[in-house]
Write an enzyme that holds these catalytic residues in place. Structure first.
Site, PDB file in Angstrom:
ATOM      1  N   HIS A 190     -44.760  72.248  27.487  1.00  0.00           N
ATOM      2  CA  HIS A 190     -43.133  72.016  26.912  1.00  0.00           C
ATOM      3  C   HIS A 190     -42.289  72.639  26.417  1.00  0.00           C
ATOM      4  O   HIS A 190     -42.602  73.931  25.395  1.00  0.00           O
ATOM      5  CB  HIS A 190     -43.329  70.360  26.114  1.00  0.00           C
ATOM      6  CG  HIS A 190     -42.533  69.767  25.884  1.00  0.00           C
ATOM      7  ND1 HIS A 190     -41.319  69.797  25.069  1.00  0.00           N
ATOM      8  CD2 HIS A 190     -41.679  68.866  27.367  1.00  0.00           C
ATOM      9  CE1 HIS A 190     -40.286  68.710  25.391  1.00  0.00           C
ATOM     10  NE2 HIS A 190     -40.389  68.009  26.554  1.00  0.00           N
TER      11      HIS A 190
ATOM     12  N   ASP B 262     -45.822  63.819  31.701  1.00  0.00           N
ATOM     13  CA  ASP B 262     -45.341  63.648  33.114  1.00  0.00           C
ATOM     14  C   ASP B 262     -47.244  64.137  33.933  1.00  0.00           C
ATOM     15  O   ASP B 262     -47.329  63.534  35.110  1.00  0.00           O
ATOM     16  CB  ASP B 262     -44.818  64.393  33.682  1.00  0.00           C
ATOM     17  CG  ASP B 262     -43.388  64.624  34.008  1.00  0.00           C
ATOM     18  OD1 ASP B 262     -42.863  62.974  33.359  1.00  0.00           O
ATOM     19  OD2 ASP B 262     -41.952  65.249  33.576  1.00  0.00           O
TER      20      ASP B 262
HETATM   21  N1  CMC Z   1     -48.757  76.379  34.117  1.00  0.00           N
HETATM   22  C1  CMC Z   1     -49.346  77.310  33.515  1.00  0.00           C
HETATM   23  N2  CMC Z   1     -48.430  78.519  32.805  1.00  0.00           N
HETATM   24  C2  CMC Z   1     -47.162  77.839  32.123  1.00  0.00           C
HETATM   25  C3  CMC Z   1     -47.091  76.920  32.017  1.00  0.00           C
HETATM   26  C4  CMC Z   1     -47.599  75.617  33.098  1.00  0.00           C
HETATM   27  N3  CMC Z   1     -47.604  74.344  33.518  1.00  0.00           N
HETATM   28  N4  CMC Z   1     -45.807  76.217  31.294  1.00  0.00           N
HETATM   29  C5  CMC Z   1     -46.050  77.644  30.750  1.00  0.00           C
HETATM   30  N5  CMC Z   1     -46.642  78.213  30.912  1.00  0.00           N
HETATM   31  C6  CMC Z   1     -46.365  79.467  30.789  1.00  0.00           C
HETATM   32  C7  CMC Z   1     -45.692  80.742  30.940  1.00  0.00           C
HETATM   33  O1  CMC Z   1     -46.210  80.826  32.001  1.00  0.00           O
HETATM   34  C8  CMC Z   1     -45.232  81.680  29.962  1.00  0.00           C
HETATM   35  O2  CMC Z   1     -46.600  82.456  30.693  1.00  0.00           O
HETATM   36  P1  CMC Z   1     -46.264  84.372  29.984  1.00  0.00           P
HETATM   37  O3  CMC Z   1     -45.777  84.171  28.766  1.00  0.00           O
HETATM   38  O4  CMC Z   1     -47.500  84.957  30.739  1.00  0.00           O
HETATM   39  O5  CMC Z   1     -44.981  84.438  31.211  1.00  0.00           O
HETATM   40  C9  CMC Z   1     -46.006  81.158  29.157  1.00  0.00           C
HETATM   41  O6  CMC Z   1     -46.737  79.538  29.192  1.00  0.00           O
HETATM   42  C10 CMC Z   1     -44.681  80.411  28.743  1.00  0.00           C
HETATM   43  O7  CMC Z   1     -43.333  79.293  29.327  1.00  0.00           O
HETATM   44  P2  CMC Z   1     -42.073  79.320  29.373  1.00  0.00           P
HETATM   45  O8  CMC Z   1     -41.553  78.778  31.136  1.00  0.00           O
HETATM   46  O9  CMC Z   1     -41.745  80.206  29.267  1.00  0.00           O
HETATM   47  O10 CMC Z   1     -41.913  77.829  28.608  1.00  0.00           O
HETATM   48  P3  CMC Z   1     -40.585  77.387  29.070  1.00  0.00           P
HETATM   49  O11 CMC Z   1     -40.908  76.799  27.429  1.00  0.00           O
HETATM   50  O12 CMC Z   1     -39.426  78.210  28.790  1.00  0.00           O
HETATM   51  O13 CMC Z   1     -41.172  76.319  29.827  1.00  0.00           O
HETATM   52  C11 CMC Z   1     -41.472  74.100  30.883  1.00  0.00           C
HETATM   53  C12 CMC Z   1     -41.157  74.802  29.903  1.00  0.00           C
HETATM   54  C13 CMC Z   1     -41.641  73.129  30.324  1.00  0.00           C
HETATM   55  C14 CMC Z   1     -40.374  74.157  31.645  1.00  0.00           C
HETATM   56  C15 CMC Z   1     -43.235  74.654  31.450  1.00  0.00           C
HETATM   57  O14 CMC Z   1     -43.810  74.444  30.173  1.00  0.00           O
HETATM   58  C16 CMC Z   1     -43.282  74.069  32.985  1.00  0.00           C
HETATM   59  O15 CMC Z   1     -43.019  74.746  33.901  1.00  0.00           O
HETATM   60  N6  CMC Z   1     -43.960  73.200  32.644  1.00  0.00           N
HETATM   61  C17 CMC Z   1     -44.796  72.745  33.680  1.00  0.00           C
HETATM   62  C18 CMC Z   1     -43.292  71.015  34.708  1.00  0.00           C
HETATM   63  C19 CMC Z   1     -43.342  70.608  33.315  1.00  0.00           C
HETATM   64  O16 CMC Z   1     -44.514  69.390  33.540  1.00  0.00           O
HETATM   65  N7  CMC Z   1     -42.514  69.853  33.589  1.00  0.00           N
HETATM   66  C20 CMC Z   1     -42.587  68.405  32.267  1.00  0.00           C
HETATM   67  C21 CMC Z   1     -41.420  68.636  31.115  1.00  0.00           C
HETATM   68  S1  CMC Z   1     -42.148  67.435  30.028  1.00  0.00           S
HETATM   69  C22 CMC Z   1     -41.148  66.066  30.735  1.00  0.00           C
HETATM   70  C23 CMC Z   1     -39.584  65.919  30.811  1.00  0.00           C
HETATM   71  O17 CMC Z   1     -38.761  66.822  29.352  1.00  0.00           O
HETATM   72  O18 CMC Z   1     -39.177  66.377  31.200  1.00  0.00           O
END
Ligand code: CMC
Length: 431
Positions: A308, A365
């Site tokens: 998140h 989720d």
């Molecule tokens: N599985 C594996 N690796 C992950 C995940 C995941 N679910 N989420 C983040 N990472 C890794 C990502 O690859 C990155 O690694 P590195 O530093 O090596 O490049 C690091 O963690 C930071 O990730 P980010 O994508 O830069 O983080 P963000 O804050 O931009 O994204 C997020 C947040 C929710 C989009 C992301 O965690 C994600 O894609 N999660 C899966 C989708 C999900 O469950 N979304 C629902 C969010 S809660 C409900 C809502 O509000 O809608």
């Protein structure tokens, strides 16, 4: 709250004294209203990782501590003691309703759950297997054309739009599910109904409309809606606020929020998480090999329902969903195998260095899809259910922005990286 100079910024020799806006809790903000005028520079912050777009008094999150409060009330207390309509009143009006206020809201919403024949026909115009979020966004935008006395910006019309959106979105979502399952609509009772019970009846009752809704399912649905009701400046809510900043109607703004919510990184993650559990089972992968694939990154797999932007500890909503999933799934006997697999995935991820280092925990989720499926919703309806829950939050934020004297039309700047001026090349002279 604005306090005198507490920060300074030096840009090419120009020193700016910046005011710091103090929050009640959480991050204070450095205000930069004269940055462009005084220095010729803008800021760049992709994904708004460090940028507050507004002041808000609706919801507070402390991502490190796993805290979520609506109008000051902890989510766990609201989840265990209140109802969705009570929370809707709290978010929209700022205070918990009195008994009389809650009864009046419930009655008003019940009276408006019926939708115009034009909306029913609109929903019929799409294939039964069409993506429901696309239809939902269109239907919400189209609603305003039938209720022109709710598109103005005065108190009465804003209040009317709020009630109509809460009431009619529930019916539209119930109808979307009925159509996707091959059925036709049934009419809402127009009085004396409980919002969530009526939504479940409109969704699941046979064509004669008679059904006993299981109170445990009703309570679980109510809880899931409460947990989704607001989450401060997330992608869809920020969309609602920015669309509203152009003085677009509440309907148009919320319809845009529905579109933002449809993406798999936002509201679509509940459906994606369930597909992920199904695929792991079907592929014969163990949870350990799946986690290894996620860490390897070469296949682009993410652990859906994990991570998140704000929570760097367990999402408090995820904790509540897990509790109710455990109770309801074991009782209904549905998806227990997948639930056990999900818990095993969580266990492995939470003890793995990759997830620990990046502070990745289950979010709301991770377990919701399992619950929705056990209640009888197909996966394509999971994100519309998220939209139904988020409706009070979108409405509250749209209204807060409307009455905030500092609201300006949202219009970010950019750092231009394209071609510099060049002369037009006639067709025949192009290589
Ligand atoms: N599985 C594996 N690796 C992950 C995940 C995941 N679910 N989420 C983040 N990472 C890794 C990502 O690859 C990155 O690694 P590195 O530093 O090596 O490049 C690091 O963690 C930071 O990730 P980010 O994508 O830069 O983080 P963000 O804050 O931009 O994204 C997020 C947040 C929710 C989009 C992301 O965690 C994600 O894609 N999660 C899966 C989708 C999900 O469950 N979304 C629902 C969010 S809660 C409900 C809502 O509000 O809608």
């Amino acid at each position: 709250m604005v306090e005198p100079t507490a920060a300074q910024l030096s840009v090419d020799g120009t020193v700016l004294d910046l005011e710091v806006e103090r929050s009640v809790e959480g991050n204070d903000g450095i205000a930069i209203p004269r940055l462009l005028a005084d220095t010729g520079h803008v800021t760049i912050d992709p994904g708004f990782m460090n940028t507050a777009a507004c002041e808000s008094s609706i919801t507070y999150i402390d991502g490190e501590a796993g805290t979520l409060r609506y109008r000051g009330y902890p989510i766990a207390q609201l989840a265990s003691q209140s109802t969705f309509l009570e929370v809707a009143h709290l978010l929209i009006h700022g205070e918990l309703p009195s008994r009389a206020e809650l009864e009046a809201l419930a009655e008003r919403v019940a009276r408006h759950m019926q939708v115009h024949d034009g909306i029913k026909n609109f929903l019929r115009a799409f294939p039964r297997d069409a993506q429901p979020m696309a239809i939902l966004s269109g239907a919400i935008s189209a609603l305003q054309t039938f209720y022109p006395d709710s598109v103005g910006r005065n108190v009465e019309e804003v209040e009317r739009a709020s009630v109509l959106l809460l009431a009619k979105t529930a019916t539209v979502i119930a109808y979307l599910q009925r159509r996707s399952q091959g059925g036709d609509y049934i009419e809402p009772h127009k009085s004396g109904t409980d919002y969530v019970e009526e939504f479940l009846r409109l969704t699941f009752a046979p064509q004669d409309g008679a059904v006993e809704v299981d109170p445990k399912i009703c309570r679980a649905m109510d809880l899931l809606l409460i947990l989704h009701a607001d989450h401060e400046q997330n992608c869809s809510t920020s969309t609602v606020r920015i669309v509203g900043s152009s003085q677009a109607t509440m309907y148009a703004s919320v319809a845009a929020g529905v579109s933002a919510l449809s993406g798999p990184l936002h509201g679509g993650a509940n459906e994606a998480a369930l597909h992920m559990f199904d695929e792991i089972k079907a592929s014969g992968d163990t949870v350990d090999t799946f986690v290894a694939k996620v860490k390897d990154k070469s296949e682009g797999a993410r652990l859906m329902g994990f991570g998140h932007r704000v929570y760097k500890s367990y999402d408090p909503r995820g904790a509540e969903v897990k509790k109710v999933a455990d109770e309801v799934l074991r009782e209904l006997g549905g998806n227990v195998e997948l639930f056990d697999m999900a818990q095993r995935l969580e266990e492995i991820a939470l003890s793995d260095e990759y997830f620990i280092e990046r502070k990745l925990y289950p979010n709301v989720d991770f377990y919701t899809g399992l619950l929705y499926k056990a209640m009888g919703f197909p996966p394509s309806m999971f994100t519309p259910l998220f939209a139904l829950g988020r409706m009070p939050g979108w409405i509250a934020h749209w209204r807060e922005a409307l009455t905030d004297p500092r609201t300006k039309i949202g219009r970010p700047r950019q750092i231009y990286t394209g071609a510099q001026e060049r002369a037009y090349v006639p067709m025949d002279a192009r290589g």
